[in-house]
Design a protein around this motif. Structure first.
Motif, PDB file in Angstrom:
ATOM      1  N   ALA A 191      55.870  95.450  56.008  1.00  0.00           N
ATOM      2  CA  ALA A 191      54.575  95.020  55.510  1.00  0.00           C
ATOM      3  C   ALA A 191      54.525  93.499  55.435  1.00  0.00           C
ATOM      4  N   ASP A 192      53.336  92.970  55.594  1.00  0.00           N
ATOM      5  CA  ASP A 192      53.123  91.541  55.446  1.00  0.00           C
ATOM      6  C   ASP A 192      52.867  91.231  53.985  1.00  0.00           C
ATOM      7  N   ALA A 193      53.567  90.241  53.468  1.00  0.00           N
ATOM      8  CA  ALA A 193      53.291  89.781  52.114  1.00  0.00           C
ATOM      9  C   ALA A 193      52.069  88.880  52.177  1.00  0.00           C
ATOM     10  N   VAL A 194      51.209  88.999  51.190  1.00  0.00           N
ATOM     11  CA  VAL A 194      49.996  88.197  51.144  1.00  0.00           C
ATOM     12  C   VAL A 194      49.824  87.661  49.728  1.00  0.00           C
ATOM     13  N   ASN A 195      49.467  86.396  49.614  1.00  0.00           N
ATOM     14  CA  ASN A 195      49.245  85.823  48.291  1.00  0.00           C
ATOM     15  C   ASN A 195      47.853  86.224  47.804  1.00  0.00           C
ATOM     16  N   PRO A 196      47.519  85.965  46.537  1.00  0.00           N
ATOM     17  CA  PRO A 196      46.215  86.389  46.032  1.00  0.00           C
ATOM     18  C   PRO A 196      45.019  85.868  46.846  1.00  0.00           C
ATOM     19  N   ASN A 197      45.065  84.611  47.277  1.00  0.00           N
ATOM     20  CA  ASN A 197      43.957  84.078  48.070  1.00  0.00           C
ATOM     21  C   ASN A 197      43.845  84.783  49.415  1.00  0.00           C
ATOM     22  N   GLY A 198      44.973  85.077  50.022  1.00  0.00           N
ATOM     23  CA  GLY A 198      44.971  85.822  51.283  1.00  0.00           C
ATOM     24  C   GLY A 198      44.419  87.228  51.092  1.00  0.00           C
ATOM     25  N   ALA A 199      44.741  87.845  49.952  1.00  0.00           N
ATOM     26  CA  ALA A 199      44.220  89.180  49.659  1.00  0.00           C
ATOM     27  C   ALA A 199      42.703  89.146  49.516  1.00  0.00           C
ATOM     28  N   VAL A 200      42.193  88.124  48.833  1.00  0.00           N
ATOM     29  CA  VAL A 200      40.736  87.990  48.673  1.00  0.00           C
ATOM     30  C   VAL A 200      40.071  87.853  50.041  1.00  0.00           C
ATOM     31  N   GLN A 201      40.668  87.075  50.925  1.00  0.00           N
ATOM     32  CA  GLN A 201      40.114  86.923  52.275  1.00  0.00           C
ATOM     33  C   GLN A 201      40.115  88.250  53.028  1.00  0.00           C
ATOM     34  N   LEU A 202      41.206  89.008  52.916  1.00  0.00           N
ATOM     35  CA  LEU A 202      41.256  90.314  53.578  1.00  0.00           C
ATOM     36  C   LEU A 202      40.185  91.254  53.022  1.00  0.00           C
ATOM     37  N   ILE A 203      39.991  91.217  51.716  1.00  0.00           N
ATOM     38  CA  ILE A 203      39.002  92.083  51.082  1.00  0.00           C
ATOM     39  C   ILE A 203      37.593  91.697  51.530  1.00  0.00           C
ATOM     40  N   ASN A 204      37.284  90.403  51.500  1.00  0.00           N
ATOM     41  CA  ASN A 204      35.934  89.944  51.813  1.00  0.00           C
ATOM     42  C   ASN A 204      35.613  89.946  53.302  1.00  0.00           C
ATOM     43  N   ARG A 205      36.543  89.543  54.120  1.00  0.00           N
ATOM     44  CA  ARG A 205      36.275  89.376  55.556  1.00  0.00           C
ATOM     45  C   ARG A 205      36.561  90.623  56.383  1.00  0.00           C
ATOM     46  N   GLU A 206      37.570  91.389  55.962  1.00  0.00           N
ATOM     47  CA  GLU A 206      37.984  92.518  56.801  1.00  0.00           C
ATOM     48  C   GLU A 206      37.861  93.864  56.099  1.00  0.00           C
ATOM     49  N   LYS A 207      37.199  93.872  54.949  1.00  0.00           N
ATOM     50  CA  LYS A 207      36.967  95.113  54.191  1.00  0.00           C
ATOM     51  C   LYS A 207      38.274  95.837  53.869  1.00  0.00           C
ATOM     52  N   ALA A 208      39.291  95.072  53.500  1.00  0.00           N
ATOM     53  CA  ALA A 208      40.580  95.667  53.129  1.00  0.00           C
ATOM     54  C   ALA A 208      40.398  96.582  51.928  1.00  0.00           C
ATOM     55  N   VAL A 209      41.163  97.657  51.905  1.00  0.00           N
ATOM     56  CA  VAL A 209      41.156  98.601  50.797  1.00  0.00           C
ATOM     57  C   VAL A 209      42.337  98.263  49.889  1.00  0.00           C
ATOM     58  N   LEU A 229      42.144 100.089  59.136  1.00  0.00           N
ATOM     59  CA  LEU A 229      41.667  99.240  58.041  1.00  0.00           C
ATOM     60  C   LEU A 229      42.863  98.613  57.335  1.00  0.00           C
ATOM     61  N   PRO A 230      42.756  97.348  56.965  1.00  0.00           N
ATOM     62  CA  PRO A 230      43.870  96.747  56.233  1.00  0.00           C
ATOM     63  C   PRO A 230      43.987  97.334  54.833  1.00  0.00           C
ATOM     64  N   LEU A 231      45.221  97.541  54.411  1.00  0.00           N
ATOM     65  CA  LEU A 231      45.517  97.989  53.048  1.00  0.00           C
ATOM     66  C   LEU A 231      46.203  96.841  52.322  1.00  0.00           C
ATOM     67  N   VAL A 232      45.794  96.607  51.079  1.00  0.00           N
ATOM     68  CA  VAL A 232      46.489  95.665  50.215  1.00  0.00           C
ATOM     69  C   VAL A 232      47.074  96.497  49.084  1.00  0.00           C
TER      70      VAL A 232
END
Length: 136
Positions: free
Chosen positions: A32-50, A88-91
């Motif tokens: 899995a790719d580690a993502v920081n909080p800002n990266g997670a927000v980008q995934l959620i907003n831009r790519e509809k991450a779940v 879909l990306p998962l966080v």
């Protein structure tokens, strides 16, 4: 050859140092790719991450990322809350990131292609000043 025999302690130290530097990368859950909080927000907003919170229900109720789905780690396999679209990306989130790494391996095994672990877990999310919801 004499150089190696005369300096075996330095050679052993160099090998041990290299192994110690690589060790943290070997433990990353399931590729899995580690993502920081800002990266997670980008995934959620831009790519509809779940966002999947793998904490226990009481921990989830005490505080979680808004819109997160609660699927405890022990129930992840066979859970109906996982998206059927495996592209879909998962966080994955837990309190500190440790359970999320284990959950990432399970998600990969289930066929999810884009699995991310929130680095530092919910603690890092809070530290970044991002909102947390509580369930009554």
């Amino acid at each position: 050859m004499n150089f190696l025999l005369d300096n075996w302690i330095w050679l052993l130290t160099a090998i041990a140092s290299g192994a110690a530097l690589m060790l943290p990368n070997l433990g990353k859950g399931g590729g899995a790719d580690a993502v920081n909080p800002n990266g997670a927000v980008q995934l959620i907003n831009r790519e509809k991450a779940v966002v999947i919170d793998v904490c226990e229900p009481a921990e989830f109720a005490a505080g979680h990322i808004g819109g997160a789905r609660s699927i405890p780690l022990g129930q992840l396999e066979g859970a109906k809350g996982l998206p059927t679209n495996k592209t879909l990306p998962l966080v994955l989130v837990c309190a500190s990131g440790m359970r999320a790494r284990k959950a990432a391996a399970v998600a990969r095994k289930l066929g999810h292609e884009r699995v991310h672990v929130l680095e530092g877990g919910l603690a890092a999310w809070r530290e970044a000043g991002l909102p947390v919801e509580k369930t009554a």
